[in-house]
Motif scaffolding. Structure first.
Motif, mmCIF file in Angstrom:
data_model
loop_
_atom_site.group_PDB
_atom_site.id
_atom_site.type_symbol
_atom_site.label_atom_id
_atom_site.label_comp_id
_atom_site.label_asym_id
_atom_site.label_seq_id
_atom_site.Cartn_x
_atom_site.Cartn_y
_atom_site.Cartn_z
ATOM 1 N N ASN A 73 -125.299 -18.737 5.364
ATOM 2 C CA ASN A 73 -126.079 -18.509 6.345
ATOM 3 C C ASN A 73 -127.663 -18.572 6.156
ATOM 4 O O ASN A 73 -127.977 -17.590 5.441
ATOM 5 C CB ASN A 73 -125.509 -17.352 7.054
ATOM 6 C CG ASN A 73 -126.181 -17.107 8.492
ATOM 7 O OD1 ASN A 73 -127.348 -17.608 8.882
ATOM 8 N ND2 ASN A 73 -125.482 -16.485 9.426
ATOM 9 N N ALA B 43 -120.038 -9.960 13.862
ATOM 10 C CA ALA B 43 -119.470 -10.297 12.524
ATOM 11 C C ALA B 43 -118.125 -9.619 12.125
ATOM 12 O O ALA B 43 -117.587 -9.918 11.041
ATOM 13 C CB ALA B 43 -120.647 -9.552 11.647
ATOM 14 N N SER C 28 -114.203 -8.985 12.497
ATOM 15 C CA SER C 28 -113.035 -9.608 12.946
ATOM 16 C C SER C 28 -112.464 -8.995 14.115
ATOM 17 O O SER C 28 -112.308 -7.705 14.434
ATOM 18 C CB SER C 28 -112.037 -9.310 11.775
ATOM 19 O OG SER C 28 -110.765 -10.057 12.115
ATOM 20 N N ILE D 44 -114.141 -15.661 5.038
ATOM 21 C CA ILE D 44 -115.014 -16.476 5.737
ATOM 22 C C ILE D 44 -116.016 -17.251 4.571
ATOM 23 O O ILE D 44 -116.543 -18.437 4.891
ATOM 24 C CB ILE D 44 -115.707 -15.717 6.721
ATOM 25 C CG1 ILE D 44 -114.805 -14.938 7.742
ATOM 26 C CG2 ILE D 44 -116.948 -16.591 7.522
ATOM 27 C CD1 ILE D 44 -115.527 -13.951 8.605
ATOM 28 N N SER D 45 -116.432 -16.521 3.578
ATOM 29 C CA SER D 45 -117.420 -17.162 2.560
ATOM 30 C C SER D 45 -117.000 -16.230 1.264
ATOM 31 O O SER D 45 -116.253 -15.373 1.305
ATOM 32 C CB SER D 45 -118.864 -16.718 2.995
ATOM 33 O OG SER D 45 -119.028 -15.123 2.924
ATOM 34 N N ASN E 101 -116.697 -12.458 0.835
ATOM 35 C CA ASN E 101 -115.572 -11.762 0.842
ATOM 36 C C ASN E 101 -114.841 -11.740 -0.290
ATOM 37 O O ASN E 101 -114.182 -12.528 -0.910
ATOM 38 C CB ASN E 101 -114.499 -12.500 1.937
ATOM 39 C CG ASN E 101 -115.278 -12.446 3.423
ATOM 40 O OD1 ASN E 101 -115.515 -13.543 3.940
ATOM 41 N ND2 ASN E 101 -115.366 -11.262 3.943
ATOM 42 N N TYR F 284 -111.040 -9.278 7.555
ATOM 43 C CA TYR F 284 -112.012 -10.090 6.854
ATOM 44 C C TYR F 284 -113.322 -10.214 7.720
ATOM 45 O O TYR F 284 -113.235 -10.639 8.977
ATOM 46 C CB TYR F 284 -111.730 -11.635 6.209
ATOM 47 C CG TYR F 284 -110.864 -11.416 5.103
ATOM 48 C CD1 TYR F 284 -111.391 -11.198 3.743
ATOM 49 C CD2 TYR F 284 -109.554 -11.528 5.285
ATOM 50 C CE1 TYR F 284 -110.585 -11.191 2.723
ATOM 51 C CE2 TYR F 284 -108.584 -11.395 4.071
ATOM 52 C CZ TYR F 284 -109.297 -11.443 2.841
ATOM 53 O OH TYR F 284 -108.380 -11.236 1.595
ATOM 54 N N ASN F 285 -114.473 -9.788 7.393
ATOM 55 C CA ASN F 285 -115.821 -9.709 8.175
ATOM 56 C C ASN F 285 -116.753 -10.607 7.712
ATOM 57 O O ASN F 285 -116.761 -10.873 6.611
ATOM 58 C CB ASN F 285 -116.181 -8.403 8.505
ATOM 59 C CG ASN F 285 -115.225 -7.327 9.275
ATOM 60 O OD1 ASN F 285 -114.499 -7.923 9.997
ATOM 61 N ND2 ASN F 285 -114.982 -6.259 8.558
ATOM 62 N N ASP F 286 -117.704 -11.080 8.653
ATOM 63 C CA ASP F 286 -118.763 -12.107 8.271
ATOM 64 C C ASP F 286 -119.857 -11.454 7.759
ATOM 65 O O ASP F 286 -120.837 -11.177 8.394
ATOM 66 C CB ASP F 286 -119.033 -12.825 9.395
ATOM 67 C CG ASP F 286 -119.797 -14.467 9.115
ATOM 68 O OD1 ASP F 286 -120.618 -14.074 8.069
ATOM 69 O OD2 ASP F 286 -119.840 -15.487 9.669
ATOM 70 N N GLN G 131 -122.272 -12.377 6.142
ATOM 71 C CA GLN G 131 -123.628 -13.078 6.101
ATOM 72 C C GLN G 131 -124.251 -12.896 7.455
ATOM 73 O O GLN G 131 -125.583 -12.898 7.527
ATOM 74 C CB GLN G 131 -123.323 -14.400 5.560
ATOM 75 C CG GLN G 131 -123.082 -14.564 4.366
ATOM 76 C CD GLN G 131 -123.151 -16.145 3.551
ATOM 77 O OE1 GLN G 131 -123.777 -16.726 4.204
ATOM 78 N NE2 GLN G 131 -122.593 -16.215 2.514
ATOM 79 N N LYS G 132 -123.208 -13.070 8.384
ATOM 80 C CA LYS G 132 -123.903 -12.658 9.864
ATOM 81 C C LYS G 132 -124.437 -11.270 9.943
ATOM 82 O O LYS G 132 -125.491 -11.009 10.845
ATOM 83 C CB LYS G 132 -122.684 -12.899 10.770
ATOM 84 C CG LYS G 132 -122.583 -14.114 11.511
ATOM 85 C CD LYS G 132 -121.433 -14.220 12.606
ATOM 86 C CE LYS G 132 -121.228 -15.355 12.863
ATOM 87 N NZ LYS G 132 -120.200 -15.674 14.194
#
Length: 494
Positions: free
Chosen positions: A98, A391, A393, A406-407, A410, A418-420, A422-423
């Motif tokens: 990101n 961000a 889930s 996601i990336s 994780n 799983y959470n984002d 980077q966001k």
């Protein structure tokens, strides 16, 4: 679960929350007109049924599916490290990352000064005199970080435990001044005492260590076995000179984690963060509570490490560095994992900071416990609904097909949401400060009051869990970012 079943689940969750509001209001009114003793008796009664009693397990593997072939995580792949390493030109962000993470962490670092010296950008919140980011708010956080800044320990929050400013010695070696350090850096002080103290048993040793940890400032303490799988595969070492300039030829983003001894036990320390301050998140007021948490982490782990060395045992103490804290805290019996990925404790919910002390002293291991957090998180989703960056889930269950990594930020191989990240990191940069809205709005985030006791009971009883979020909102909790709450923090009686 097929698509129709998922839709039904989501509809039932929304309907349950709406219909539950009336029931929660009646419950709340009943509680208001009942004496404290009645509420306490209610809590006791539900506990005695066995439905709300924490269940103890042998190991973390008994409560969480973990792939036996799980690969250990490189610290360089955390969102924090990615943002820092990009800013210092060590590892640029890739096209998969990101781009809004660029300068994000440095915005947070320079927030109190009001100016990012890397980008020459002014803190817009301070310029606007935004409540929660005014001089009085930022200075509160600045004071809370004083000890970390004075000892060069600030970067130890997110990187290797001795990253940060160092003194260059005559032979060209670097002497870190961080208090997060395995070896005592001050000349003339002992490292490990030559005479070892032997306890009568592991239980006696554990009692002494826990007693000391509480005296030194920990609110919670548990013992986990040392397991290599929870140690970072590599750590980010980013030393700086006394002017805060990275020492380029010494930087190693993939340095091997070395203990210098064979650890046997991990002492996991939990620190409560101020409830009133955290209700103001995302703000510098809330950040001050976080900074105090980190300061307590550093102070207490250092004291405990010194004590253990005086007893003749090796130690390495750390905050977020060295290894992954949440699974260690779960194994140490401090709490459960949650939808937001943070540890949730029975005492303070997710409003805790974690530190750990690795040692070669044999200690009695604590058992993991469950008290319904995962089941409650499947229903509640308040953190996901409130997250400013989206961000977190919203998959109902961890086993749902849409819940997947996601990336590279994780870690794989563990049954979790799983959470984002980077966001999340990008929003920190936009906010010029940490967020922690997820912690603030969580129904488990409560101090010890009678109606909070009742709410805790509701979260534990399967048939009542759907009412817990409504019960929380009926009492006006979970409204993060409220200017009224930020104003009231400074007006509240001392």
């Amino acid at each position: 679960m097929d698509t129709n079943e998922k839709i039904k689940t989501k509809i039932s969750r929304r309907d349950a929350i709406k219909m539950g509001s009336l029931t929660a209001a009646v419950t709340a009114f009943s509680a208001l007109v009942s004496p404290r003793k009645t509420v306490a008796q209610t809590v006791s009664t539900v506990t005695d049924t066995g439905e709300s009693r924490a269940k103890h397990h042998q190991t973390i593997d008994d409560i969480c599916r973990i792939d036996p072939n799980m690969e250990r995580f490189d610290q360089a792949n955390t969102a924090f490290a990615k943002s820092i390493l990009d800013d210092f030109g060590v590892i640029p962000l890739s096209k998969e990352d990101n781009p809004e993470m660029r300068h994000a962490f440095m915005n947070v670092v320079f927030a109190n000064n009001g100016f990012n010296m890397i980008t020459n950008q002014e803190n817009p919140h301070l310029k606007e005199k935004k409540i929660g980011h005014r001089d009085i708010d930022l200075s509160l956080d600045c004071g809370a970080m004083a000890l970390e800044n004075m000892t060069g320990s600030s970067l130890a929050r997110v990187l290797a435990n001795e990253s940060g400013p160092s003194i260059t010695m005559p032979d060209g070696t670097l002497l870190p001044i961080s208090l997060y350090k395995q070896s005592v850096p001050t000349p003339g002080q002992f490292d490990v005492f030559p005479r070892k103290h032997y306890f009568d048993s592991a239980d006696d040793a554990t009692y002494a260590i826990k007693k000391a940890a509480k005296l030194y400032g920990a609110d919670m303490v548990g013992i986990a076995p040392f397991e290599e799988r929870w140690v970072y595969k590599s750590e980010v070492y980013l030393p700086m000179d006394m002017n805060g300039i990275p020492v380029k030829d010494k930087i190693d983003p993939y340095r091997e984690v070395k203990f210098g001894f064979k650890p046997k036990s991990v002492i996991v320390l939990g620190f409560e963060m101020d409830y009133e301050a955290y209700k103001t998140q995302p703000s510098a007021i809330g950040a001050a509570a976080t900074s105090m948490g980190y300061t307590k982490m550093m102070e207490t782990s250092t004291r405990l490490a010194y004590m253990l060395r005086r007893l003749g045992y090796n130690t390495l103490h750390a905050g977020n560095a060295v290894g992954v804290s949440v699974p260690l805290a779960i194994q140490a019996g401090l709490g459960e994992s949650s939808r937001m990925g943070l540890l949730v404790t029975e005492e303070y919910g997710p409003r805790v900071r974690l530190a750990k002390v690795y040692t070669d002293l044999d200690l009695a291991i604590d058992s993991p416990k469950t008290f319904g957090v995962k089941e409650f998180c499947e229903i509640c989703q308040k953190c996901a609904d409130s997250c400013p960056s989206g961000a977190i889930s919203k998959a109902v269950k961890t086993t749902d097909p849409e819940n997947k990594p996601i990336s590279v930020c994780n870690g794989r191989g563990v049954d979790k949401w799983y959470n984002d990240h980077q966001k999340c990191m990008a929003f920190w940069g936009e906010n010029w400060g940490e967020c922690a809205v997820c912690i603030s709005v969580c129904p488990y985030n409560k101090i010890d009051m009678w109606h909070h006791d009742a709410a805790k009971v509701i979260t534990k009883v399967p048939g009542l869990r759907r009412l817990a979020r409504s019960f929380d909102e009926i009492f006006g909790y979970g409204k993060a970012g409220s200017e009224k709450l930020m104003q009231s923090f400074w007006k509240r009686r001392i």
